[in-house]
Write a protein that holds these residues in place. Structure first.
Motif, PDB file in Angstrom:
ATOM      1  N   PRO A 237      -2.324   1.663   8.732  1.00 57.80           N
ATOM      2  CA  PRO A 237      -1.496   0.550   9.190  1.00 57.80           C
ATOM      3  C   PRO A 237      -0.448   0.202   8.121  1.00 57.80           C
ATOM      4  O   PRO A 237      -0.789   0.011   6.954  1.00 57.80           O
ATOM      5  CB  PRO A 237      -2.495  -0.604   9.359  1.00 57.80           C
ATOM      6  CG  PRO A 237      -3.855   0.035   9.323  1.00 57.80           C
ATOM      7  CD  PRO A 237      -3.713   1.255   8.492  1.00 57.80           C
ATOM      8  N   VAL A 238       0.793   0.143   8.516  1.00 53.50           N
ATOM      9  CA  VAL A 238       1.876  -0.151   7.578  1.00 53.50           C
ATOM     10  C   VAL A 238       1.918  -1.653   7.312  1.00 53.50           C
ATOM     11  O   VAL A 238       2.048  -2.459   8.234  1.00 53.50           O
ATOM     12  CB  VAL A 238       3.234   0.339   8.129  1.00 53.50           C
ATOM     13  CG1 VAL A 238       4.369  -0.061   7.187  1.00 53.50           C
ATOM     14  CG2 VAL A 238       3.200   1.853   8.329  1.00 53.50           C
ATOM     15  N   GLN A 239       1.803  -1.993   6.038  1.00 49.11           N
ATOM     16  CA  GLN A 239       1.822  -3.402   5.657  1.00 49.11           C
ATOM     17  C   GLN A 239       3.200  -3.841   5.171  1.00 49.11           C
ATOM     18  O   GLN A 239       3.605  -4.984   5.377  1.00 49.11           O
ATOM     19  CB  GLN A 239       0.789  -3.648   4.553  1.00 49.11           C
ATOM     20  CG  GLN A 239       0.669  -5.104   4.139  1.00 49.11           C
ATOM     21  CD  GLN A 239      -0.494  -5.317   3.186  1.00 49.11           C
ATOM     22  OE1 GLN A 239      -1.295  -4.413   2.945  1.00 49.11           O
ATOM     23  NE2 GLN A 239      -0.598  -6.506   2.633  1.00 49.11           N
ATOM     24  N   TYR A 240       3.937  -2.922   4.551  1.00 49.66           N
ATOM     25  CA  TYR A 240       5.200  -3.312   3.927  1.00 49.66           C
ATOM     26  C   TYR A 240       6.091  -2.087   3.794  1.00 49.66           C
ATOM     27  O   TYR A 240       5.617  -1.007   3.450  1.00 49.66           O
ATOM     28  CB  TYR A 240       4.912  -3.921   2.542  1.00 49.66           C
ATOM     29  CG  TYR A 240       6.096  -4.557   1.865  1.00 49.66           C
ATOM     30  CD1 TYR A 240       6.652  -5.743   2.348  1.00 49.66           C
ATOM     31  CD2 TYR A 240       6.658  -3.982   0.733  1.00 49.66           C
ATOM     32  CE1 TYR A 240       7.736  -6.341   1.716  1.00 49.66           C
ATOM     33  CE2 TYR A 240       7.739  -4.568   0.084  1.00 49.66           C
ATOM     34  CZ  TYR A 240       8.278  -5.751   0.581  1.00 49.66           C
ATOM     35  OH  TYR A 240       9.350  -6.329  -0.035  1.00 49.66           O
ATOM     36  N   VAL A 241       7.373  -2.254   4.085  1.00 48.89           N
ATOM     37  CA  VAL A 241       8.342  -1.174   3.906  1.00 48.89           C
ATOM     38  C   VAL A 241       9.038  -1.391   2.567  1.00 48.89           C
ATOM     39  O   VAL A 241       9.618  -2.457   2.321  1.00 48.89           O
ATOM     40  CB  VAL A 241       9.374  -1.149   5.047  1.00 48.89           C
ATOM     41  CG1 VAL A 241      10.371  -0.011   4.828  1.00 48.89           C
ATOM     42  CG2 VAL A 241       8.662  -0.975   6.390  1.00 48.89           C
ATOM     43  N   ILE A 242       8.972  -0.394   1.703  1.00 50.11           N
ATOM     44  CA  ILE A 242       9.535  -0.514   0.355  1.00 50.11           C
ATOM     45  C   ILE A 242      10.905   0.152   0.303  1.00 50.11           C
ATOM     46  O   ILE A 242      11.025   1.364   0.502  1.00 50.11           O
ATOM     47  CB  ILE A 242       8.600   0.111  -0.700  1.00 50.11           C
ATOM     48  CG1 ILE A 242       7.268  -0.657  -0.724  1.00 50.11           C
ATOM     49  CG2 ILE A 242       9.250   0.093  -2.079  1.00 50.11           C
ATOM     50  CD1 ILE A 242       6.264  -0.122  -1.705  1.00 50.11           C
ATOM     51  N   ARG A 243      11.942  -0.637   0.054  1.00 45.77           N
ATOM     52  CA  ARG A 243      13.308  -0.162  -0.136  1.00 45.77           C
ATOM     53  C   ARG A 243      13.847  -0.774  -1.423  1.00 45.77           C
ATOM     54  O   ARG A 243      14.351  -1.898  -1.419  1.00 45.77           O
ATOM     55  CB  ARG A 243      14.204  -0.570   1.047  1.00 45.77           C
ATOM     56  CG  ARG A 243      13.847   0.069   2.368  1.00 45.77           C
ATOM     57  CD  ARG A 243      14.101   1.559   2.390  1.00 45.77           C
ATOM     58  NE  ARG A 243      15.479   1.908   2.053  1.00 45.77           N
ATOM     59  CZ  ARG A 243      16.491   1.921   2.902  1.00 45.77           C
ATOM     60  NH1 ARG A 243      16.303   1.535   4.165  1.00 45.77           N
ATOM     61  NH2 ARG A 243      17.690   2.283   2.513  1.00 45.77           N
ATOM     62  N   PRO A 296      -9.711   6.272   2.396  1.00 46.10           N
ATOM     63  CA  PRO A 296     -10.109   4.862   2.336  1.00 46.10           C
ATOM     64  C   PRO A 296     -10.995   4.587   1.112  1.00 46.10           C
ATOM     65  O   PRO A 296     -11.766   5.461   0.726  1.00 46.10           O
ATOM     66  CB  PRO A 296     -10.881   4.657   3.648  1.00 46.10           C
ATOM     67  CG  PRO A 296     -11.302   6.016   4.087  1.00 46.10           C
ATOM     68  CD  PRO A 296     -10.260   6.962   3.570  1.00 46.10           C
ATOM     69  N   PRO A 297     -10.857   3.449   0.475  1.00 48.07           N
ATOM     70  CA  PRO A 297      -9.964   2.334   0.828  1.00 48.07           C
ATOM     71  C   PRO A 297      -8.731   2.273  -0.079  1.00 48.07           C
ATOM     72  O   PRO A 297      -8.342   1.195  -0.503  1.00 48.07           O
ATOM     73  CB  PRO A 297     -10.884   1.131   0.596  1.00 48.07           C
ATOM     74  CG  PRO A 297     -11.715   1.543  -0.598  1.00 48.07           C
ATOM     75  CD  PRO A 297     -11.855   3.045  -0.541  1.00 48.07           C
ATOM     76  N   MET A 298      -8.119   3.404  -0.388  1.00 44.52           N
ATOM     77  CA  MET A 298      -6.990   3.437  -1.321  1.00 44.52           C
ATOM     78  C   MET A 298      -5.778   2.693  -0.763  1.00 44.52           C
ATOM     79  O   MET A 298      -5.486   2.759   0.428  1.00 44.52           O
ATOM     80  CB  MET A 298      -6.600   4.890  -1.629  1.00 44.52           C
ATOM     81  CG  MET A 298      -7.609   5.646  -2.488  1.00 44.52           C
ATOM     82  SD  MET A 298      -7.153   7.394  -2.710  1.00 44.52           S
ATOM     83  CE  MET A 298      -5.586   7.264  -3.572  1.00 44.52           C
ATOM     84  N   SER A 299      -5.075   1.992  -1.644  1.00 44.02           N
ATOM     85  CA  SER A 299      -3.794   1.367  -1.303  1.00 44.02           C
ATOM     86  C   SER A 299      -2.683   2.247  -1.855  1.00 44.02           C
ATOM     87  O   SER A 299      -2.626   2.492  -3.069  1.00 44.02           O
ATOM     88  CB  SER A 299      -3.713  -0.047  -1.900  1.00 44.02           C
ATOM     89  OG  SER A 299      -4.660  -0.893  -1.301  1.00 44.02           O
ATOM     90  N   VAL A 300      -1.825   2.742  -0.962  1.00 46.28           N
ATOM     91  CA  VAL A 300      -0.824   3.736  -1.352  1.00 46.28           C
ATOM     92  C   VAL A 300       0.510   3.449  -0.660  1.00 46.28           C
ATOM     93  O   VAL A 300       0.600   2.594   0.226  1.00 46.28           O
ATOM     94  CB  VAL A 300      -1.282   5.172  -0.987  1.00 46.28           C
ATOM     95  CG1 VAL A 300      -2.567   5.537  -1.706  1.00 46.28           C
ATOM     96  CG2 VAL A 300      -1.463   5.321   0.524  1.00 46.28           C
ATOM     97  N   THR A 301       1.525   4.184  -1.096  1.00 46.31           N
ATOM     98  CA  THR A 301       2.822   4.173  -0.422  1.00 46.31           C
ATOM     99  C   THR A 301       3.101   5.580   0.082  1.00 46.31           C
ATOM    100  O   THR A 301       3.108   6.534  -0.694  1.00 46.31           O
ATOM    101  CB  THR A 301       3.948   3.729  -1.376  1.00 46.31           C
ATOM    102  OG1 THR A 301       3.665   2.404  -1.841  1.00 46.31           O
ATOM    103  CG2 THR A 301       5.290   3.747  -0.674  1.00 46.31           C
ATOM    104  N   VAL A 302       3.282   5.705   1.392  1.00 45.05           N
ATOM    105  CA  VAL A 302       3.519   7.003   2.019  1.00 45.05           C
ATOM    106  C   VAL A 302       5.014   7.174   2.262  1.00 45.05           C
ATOM    107  O   VAL A 302       5.683   6.269   2.767  1.00 45.05           O
ATOM    108  CB  VAL A 302       2.744   7.106   3.357  1.00 45.05           C
ATOM    109  CG1 VAL A 302       3.108   8.389   4.093  1.00 45.05           C
ATOM    110  CG2 VAL A 302       1.246   7.046   3.097  1.00 45.05           C
ATOM    111  N   ARG A 303       5.539   8.355   1.886  1.00 45.85           N
ATOM    112  CA  ARG A 303       6.940   8.673   2.162  1.00 45.85           C
ATOM    113  C   ARG A 303       6.991   9.834   3.156  1.00 45.85           C
ATOM    114  O   ARG A 303       6.169  10.758   3.100  1.00 45.85           O
ATOM    115  CB  ARG A 303       7.666   9.051   0.874  1.00 45.85           C
ATOM    116  CG  ARG A 303       7.687   7.927  -0.151  1.00 45.85           C
ATOM    117  CD  ARG A 303       8.288   8.358  -1.463  1.00 45.85           C
ATOM    118  NE  ARG A 303       9.693   8.701  -1.326  1.00 45.85           N
ATOM    119  CZ  ARG A 303      10.427   9.272  -2.292  1.00 45.85           C
ATOM    120  NH1 ARG A 303       9.866   9.580  -3.451  1.00 45.85           N
ATOM    121  NH2 ARG A 303      11.696   9.545  -2.096  1.00 45.85           N
TER     122      ARG A 303
END
Length: 432
Positions: A237-243, A296-303
């Motif tokens: 589930p996407v929590q935040y879009v990083i720009r 799970p349960p890693m918090s990551v940023t997917v590109r």
């Protein structure tokens, strides 16, 4: 006493296995004492904490150091001698890190028990050896099975007060085992203990030569939890879009969140819901830099390799293994609001993973008596701490799985739109 458990370095600490477990039991069965004993025996309390507990014990007239005071942090709890709030405590051994949720035992705090056990890998239920199984013991066993907690430990406490009688242990163990057979309790362990004296807590006690199982801490350190997590169904589930706004970084677009299930790797084909657009993972970033896989349960940023319109509440999954976009939800709900009951026609905000929508209660199929497992199909409402099966209709589709398959994408909360209070926790049975 100084802090004896020292983490060798930050990387090793982060990679250490983490076990979340919840304690439950009837009032005065010794839950807080047990947790205090675990903290004491693993040397994870400071000298000033121990001194404060010793002083508080002396002021109460206790003839011993009351380790329960380590967790009963609220003054009201200490004055009444009961646990009210869900107290979270952290400790570690060289083998594993632990988060304990010390949940209340009293019937009026069932909602707190649900809160504490909803994220637990293991539930630890205490019974008093003198009293045997009571209504609350069965209630908590049922709630842990309802919440799909994969491991269950029954600690028969205060065995010193029954002279470590094996017949007492066998009677309680047999009664609980037969009750647990009616529930969905895949892994059950039963341990005789004395939390006050520390018998069978950190090490095996010679007072129970007839008991051949492990000590409690040994079991907690070695219980296998890796296979409990769903590593098949990719759900991100996407929590935040990083720009980034930096002028030196112009082409970075990442999607941050916590992996709910499955394993993500660079090069994997993925699909984004609800749009249905597909792409490939180009990289996976963490606070410590890129990684080769995320689980799970890693918090990551997917590109991704393609620029796709993705926002908070969307979900990244596999093209041929996707959750069901559903607006009609069948769910078990634990009602947590003391001011107003759940009624058919009630409208609420529903929070599911990172997605928020509005929902209306279309029907109440039955209210469940968690003591007798009786279904009251004539029920018109759910009051505080009551559990029932409901039908919900949402304004936008939820990207949902059944709770038994995925506790993260199968769970939700209901929020009162007027007060913004959380009024219910739910577990999805069916989504269509």
């Amino acid at each position: 006493m100084s802090q004896a458990v020292l983490e060798p370095d930050a990387a090793a600490a982060r990679n250490m296995d983490l076990l979340r477990f919840a304690t439950a039991g009837s009032v005065d069965d010794g839950k807080s004492t047990l947790i205090g004993r675990l903290l004491y025996d693993t040397k994870t309390i400071f000298a000033d904490q121990l001194e404060a507990v010793e002083a508080a014990s002396a002021s109460r007239g206790d003839e011993y150091t009351n380790l329960a005071l380590l967790t009963d942090g609220l003054r009201a709890e200490r004055e009444q001698g009961i646990t009210i709030d869900v107290a979270y405590r952290y400790f570690a051994t060289p083998k594993r890190k632990f988060i304990i949720a010390d949940t209340p035992g009293h019937i009026q705090y069932t909602r707190n028990m649900v809160t504490g056990a909803s994220t637990a890998d293991l539930a630890l239920i205490l019974v008093d050896a003198r009293k045997g199984l009571v209504e609350q013991s069965r209630r908590h066993a049922f709630l842990t099975s309802l919440l799909r907690v994969p491991h269950l430990v029954l600690c028969i406490n205060k065995m010193d007060l029954v002279d470590w009688d094996k017949e007492v242990y066998d009677r309680i163990a047999d009664e609980f085992t037969s009750f647990a057979a009616k529930l969905d309790a895949p892994d059950l362990t039963i341990i005789p203990i004395s939390a006050l004296n520390g018998d069978n807590i950190a090490s095996r006690s010679d007072k129970s030569p007839w008991y051949e199982g492990p000590s409690l801490l040994h079991h907690l350190e070695h219980v296998h939890i890796a296979s409990d997590r769903n590593l098949v169904d990719v759900r991100f589930p996407v929590q935040y879009v990083i720009r980034p706004q930096s002028t030196t970084v112009t082409d970075y677009r990442g999607y941050a969140g916590q992996v709910a299930s499955g394993v993500l790797k660079p090069g994997d084909d993925v699909m984004v819901l609800p749009s249905g657009l597909t792409s490939k993972i180009s990289s996976i970033d963490t606070a410590d830099g890129p990684v080769d896989e995320a689980f799970p349960p890693m918090s990551v940023t997917v590109r991704l390799t393609d620029e796709i319109d993705i926002s908070r509440g969307d979900m990244i999954c596999r093209p041929h293994n996707a959750p069901t976009p559903a607006q009609d939800i069948e769910a078990m709900v634990c009602w947590m609001d003391e001011t107003a009951p759940l009624r058919v026609g009630g409208k609420y905000t529903i929070k599911h993973t990172t997605r928020t929508a509005r929902t209306v209660v279309r029907g109440l199929q039955y209210r469940l008596d968690v003591n007798t497992l009786h279904r009251d199909e004539s029920a018109q409402a759910l009051g505080l701490n009551e559990i029932g099966r409901v039908r919900l209709r949402t304004t936008v589709p939820l990207l949902a799985d059944e709770y038994r398959r995925n506790r993260t994408t199968g769970g939700f909360i209901l929020i009162d739109e007027a007060t913004n209070r959380t009024v219910a926790a739910g577990m999805i049975i069916e989504a269509s």
